[in-house]
Scaffold this active site. Sequence first.
Site, PDB file in Angstrom:
ATOM      1  N   GLY A   1       0.809  -1.212   0.000  1.00 14.76           N
ATOM      2  CA  GLY A   1       0.000   0.000   0.000  1.00 14.76           C
ATOM      3  C   GLY A   1       0.835   1.251   0.000  1.00 14.76           C
ATOM      4  CG  ASP A   2       3.259   2.789   2.791  1.00 17.35           C
ATOM      5  OD1 ASP A   2       2.661   3.871   2.704  1.00 17.35           O
ATOM      6  OD2 ASP A   2       3.324   2.136   3.840  1.00 17.35           O
ATOM      7  CB  ILE A   3       6.253  -0.577  -1.889  1.00 17.30           C
ATOM      8  CG1 ILE A   3       7.039  -0.447  -0.572  1.00 17.30           C
ATOM      9  CG2 ILE A   3       7.197  -0.910  -3.034  1.00 17.30           C
ATOM     10  CD1 ILE A   3       7.716  -1.719  -0.121  1.00 17.30           C
TER      11      ILE A   3
END
Length: 406
Positions: free
Chosen positions: A179-181
């Site tokens: 969800g970040d990367i």
Amino acid sequence: MKGALDGLVVLDLTRMLAGPYATMMLADQGARVVKIEPPGGDGTRRNGPHLEGALRMEGGGFGAYFASINRNKESLTLDLKTAAGKAALLKLVAQADVLVENYRAGVMERLGLGYETLREHNPRLVYAALRGFGDPRSGASPYAHWPAYDPVAQAMGGIMGITGPQPGGAPTKIGPGVGDIAPAMFLAYGIAAACWQAQRSGQGQFVDVAMVDAVLAVCERMVFQHSATGEVPGPEGNGHPLLCPFGLFPARDGHVSLGVPNDRFWAPLARLMGQPELATDPRYASSEARLARRAEVDRIVGAWTARHSKAELAALLGGEIPFGPVFGADDIFADPHFRARAMLVETEQPGAARPLTVAGTPVHLHGTPGGVRRRAPLAGEHTQQVLQDFGFAADEIAALQAAAAR
């Protein structure tokens, strides 16, 4: 040799994982990334684990979390809440190519440093923003004011909804912070595209990536499935909704992944399992037939793989059909592939007696190779040098350093 992005100057106002990962990707390919930190340094410097003896945040140091995604960067400490700090940033912006931030929508505007202000100082500036639900400039989400981290993006972007140990069962969070990367990767791609346009036109632009949008883009299959069939895809277990056999199977000492994406691979798998008749049996010979009998096919294949070790299966299947043993971190550190591909890189950890290993870059440009060239910076380690390079006078540098030290 210099990296492909050598000469690109990036001002990095990001924190946590998503933003720093995006700027790390640029730094890995040779961009000069100046991480602008508040007085005291980025709070993620304190995140562990820490090697024994490693310099902690109080001394400007950092833990493994910070080390992994802030390598190849320089650190400049500025207090953007002061008039002097804001003026300094504007002077830096006038000479930079890119500015990246991942604050909530409106934060930079409240500081008097929004995109419309900064582009007046540098029309070529590529301003990149990474937020949970995007920037209102691209479309005002009803959730624009919500804070978002990896689990939120995974949940609302759809990836949790199609992930789980059992078909039709409960959703499951994916281990790494996709969800970040994933948003970080899209942001780096967007920055590169905008820089190419700015190079030709002389005009920068605003680049906006929403974390939930990026996760949905990764889940493109669920979109076309729902559009075409009206069905709501759910957790898929360890298989594939359209292919069989395809996924995770037991081994005597763990698990392996194998896939039969088409009929061409089914015949050699049947032969290696000692059941060549499966390749011609009309109940299993085609992809459609196997998919209709998914549970039965998975039981046949799983019963065979369970009798063998991962090493035995690798010897039998490697190079014949799509196959791989399920690796843990210890397996990855021991496997020759990752060393040969420079995916395990040792970096200095200030204060520690041994280096810290971080994941290298998977992008290999042969003419302008990227990679991990130096460790993450100490807090404010490059303040004086960066300010000198950007034309600040000695008295200005001293005043800014004194303010940042308070």
